[in-house]
Design a protein around this motif. Structure first.
Motif, PDB file in Angstrom:
ATOM      1  N   PHE A  95       0.801  -1.225   0.000  1.00  0.00           N
ATOM      2  CA  PHE A  95       0.000   0.000   0.000  1.00  0.00           C
ATOM      3  C   PHE A  95       0.835   1.277   0.000  1.00  0.00           C
ATOM      4  CE2 PHE A  95      -2.189  -3.300   2.540  1.00  0.00           C
ATOM      5  CZ  PHE A  95      -3.143  -3.643   1.599  1.00  0.00           C
ATOM      6  N   ARG A  96       2.073   1.227  -0.452  1.00  0.00           N
ATOM      7  CA  ARG A  96       2.924   2.416  -0.487  1.00  0.00           C
ATOM      8  C   ARG A  96       3.531   2.638  -1.872  1.00  0.00           C
ATOM      9  NH1 ARG A  96       0.477   4.289   2.878  1.00  0.00           N
ATOM     10  NH2 ARG A  96       0.782   4.006   5.086  1.00  0.00           N
ATOM     11  N   GLU A  97       2.979   1.993  -2.897  1.00  0.00           N
ATOM     12  CA  GLU A  97       3.542   2.096  -4.234  1.00  0.00           C
ATOM     13  C   GLU A  97       3.538   3.542  -4.735  1.00  0.00           C
ATOM     14  OE1 GLU A  97       0.953  -0.039  -3.564  1.00  0.00           O
ATOM     15  OE2 GLU A  97       2.042  -1.931  -3.520  1.00  0.00           O
ATOM     16  N   LYS A  98       2.440   4.255  -4.521  1.00  0.00           N
ATOM     17  CA  LYS A  98       2.323   5.639  -4.985  1.00  0.00           C
ATOM     18  C   LYS A  98       3.388   6.520  -4.330  1.00  0.00           C
ATOM     19  CE  LYS A  98      -1.007   9.427  -5.175  1.00  0.00           C
ATOM     20  NZ  LYS A  98      -2.359   9.860  -4.796  1.00  0.00           N
ATOM     21  N   GLN A  99       3.574   6.361  -3.037  1.00  0.00           N
ATOM     22  CA  GLN A  99       4.555   7.167  -2.320  1.00  0.00           C
ATOM     23  C   GLN A  99       5.984   6.806  -2.737  1.00  0.00           C
ATOM     24  OE1 GLN A  99       1.999   5.571  -0.873  1.00  0.00           O
ATOM     25  NE2 GLN A  99       0.765   7.178   0.059  1.00  0.00           N
ATOM     26  N   LEU A 100       6.242   5.516  -2.914  1.00  0.00           N
ATOM     27  CA  LEU A 100       7.575   5.095  -3.345  1.00  0.00           C
ATOM     28  C   LEU A 100       7.902   5.639  -4.732  1.00  0.00           C
ATOM     29  CD1 LEU A 100       7.621   1.411  -2.067  1.00  0.00           C
ATOM     30  CD2 LEU A 100       9.004   3.303  -1.212  1.00  0.00           C
ATOM     31  N   ARG A 101       6.928   5.602  -5.645  1.00  0.00           N
ATOM     32  CA  ARG A 101       7.150   6.141  -6.992  1.00  0.00           C
ATOM     33  C   ARG A 101       7.452   7.637  -6.943  1.00  0.00           C
ATOM     34  NH1 ARG A 101       2.689   3.010  -8.799  1.00  0.00           N
ATOM     35  NH2 ARG A 101       3.470   1.094  -9.710  1.00  0.00           N
ATOM     36  N   ALA A 102       6.722   8.372  -6.101  1.00  0.00           N
ATOM     37  CA  ALA A 102       6.951   9.813  -5.981  1.00  0.00           C
ATOM     38  C   ALA A 102       8.368  10.098  -5.473  1.00  0.00           C
ATOM     39  CB  ALA A 102       5.923  10.439  -5.042  1.00  0.00           C
ATOM     40  N   MET A 103       8.825   9.337  -4.478  1.00  0.00           N
ATOM     41  CA  MET A 103      10.181   9.539  -3.962  1.00  0.00           C
ATOM     42  C   MET A 103      11.229   9.181  -5.012  1.00  0.00           C
ATOM     43  SD  MET A 103      10.132   8.508   0.054  1.00  0.00           S
ATOM     44  CE  MET A 103       9.486   6.870  -0.148  1.00  0.00           C
ATOM     45  N   ILE A 104      10.985   8.120  -5.753  1.00  0.00           N
ATOM     46  CA  ILE A 104      11.929   7.712  -6.808  1.00  0.00           C
ATOM     47  C   ILE A 104      12.000   8.773  -7.894  1.00  0.00           C
ATOM     48  CG2 ILE A 104      12.281   6.041  -8.667  1.00  0.00           C
ATOM     49  CD1 ILE A 104      11.223   3.908  -6.658  1.00  0.00           C
ATOM     50  N   ASN A 105      10.854   9.325  -8.299  1.00  0.00           N
ATOM     51  CA  ASN A 105      10.851  10.374  -9.319  1.00  0.00           C
ATOM     52  C   ASN A 105      11.615  11.606  -8.854  1.00  0.00           C
ATOM     53  OD1 ASN A 105       9.461   8.886 -11.215  1.00  0.00           O
ATOM     54  ND2 ASN A 105       7.466   9.586 -10.507  1.00  0.00           N
ATOM     55  N   HIS A 106      11.457  11.989  -7.606  1.00  0.00           N
ATOM     56  CA  HIS A 106      12.212  13.131  -7.074  1.00  0.00           C
ATOM     57  C   HIS A 106      13.705  12.819  -7.069  1.00  0.00           C
ATOM     58  CE1 HIS A 106       8.999  15.820  -5.893  1.00  0.00           C
ATOM     59  NE2 HIS A 106       8.361  14.821  -5.317  1.00  0.00           N
ATOM     60  N   SER A 107      14.065  11.600  -6.737  1.00  0.00           N
ATOM     61  CA  SER A 107      15.476  11.216  -6.683  1.00  0.00           C
ATOM     62  C   SER A 107      16.100  11.150  -8.072  1.00  0.00           C
ATOM     63  CB  SER A 107      15.619   9.847  -5.997  1.00  0.00           C
ATOM     64  OG  SER A 107      15.116   9.903  -4.689  1.00  0.00           O
ATOM     65  N   ARG A 108      15.341  10.771  -9.076  1.00  0.00           N
ATOM     66  CA  ARG A 108      15.865  10.672 -10.447  1.00  0.00           C
ATOM     67  C   ARG A 108      16.328  12.022 -10.978  1.00  0.00           C
ATOM     68  NH1 ARG A 108      11.464   6.671 -13.124  1.00  0.00           N
ATOM     69  NH2 ARG A 108      12.281   4.755 -12.223  1.00  0.00           N
ATOM     70  N   GLN A 109      15.707  13.090 -10.516  1.00  0.00           N
ATOM     71  CA  GLN A 109      16.086  14.421 -10.978  1.00  0.00           C
ATOM     72  C   GLN A 109      17.544  14.733 -10.644  1.00  0.00           C
ATOM     73  OE1 GLN A 109      13.233  17.087  -9.272  1.00  0.00           O
ATOM     74  NE2 GLN A 109      11.563  16.369 -10.561  1.00  0.00           N
TER      75      GLN A 109
END
Length: 80
Positions: free
Chosen positions: A36-50
């Motif tokens: 139940f944390r996929e959305k939050q994990l994706r958001a953190m990964i996208n911020h880190s990719r920058q």
């Protein structure tokens, strides 16, 4: 006279522990699957990719009630 504490002491002495996996209560424990944390994990990964593409880092604020997996989600993002 048996008290609740005495009953627990007897059970622990006879069977070793009350928990099947006592290691899950340690600070170092990190579950393989974080439900139940996929959305939050994706958001953190996208911020880190920058950071990899040379963009300035973006601040993230992680909020929520205690016991909902905030620290675990951050650890999972850092280690993966």
């Amino acid at each position: 006279m048996k008290t609740v504490e005495n009953i627990f002491d007897v059970v622990i002495q006879q069977e070793g522990t009350l928990f099947k996996q006592p290691e899950v209560f340690t600070l170092e424990y990190l579950p393989e699957i974080l439900n139940f944390r996929e959305k939050q994990l994706r958001a953190m990964i996208n911020h880190s990719r920058q950071l990899n593409s040379g963009h300035a880092p973006t601040n993230m604020e992680i909020t929520g009630p205690y016991g909902t997996g905030k620290t675990t989600a951050v650890k999972k993002n850092i280690l993966n």
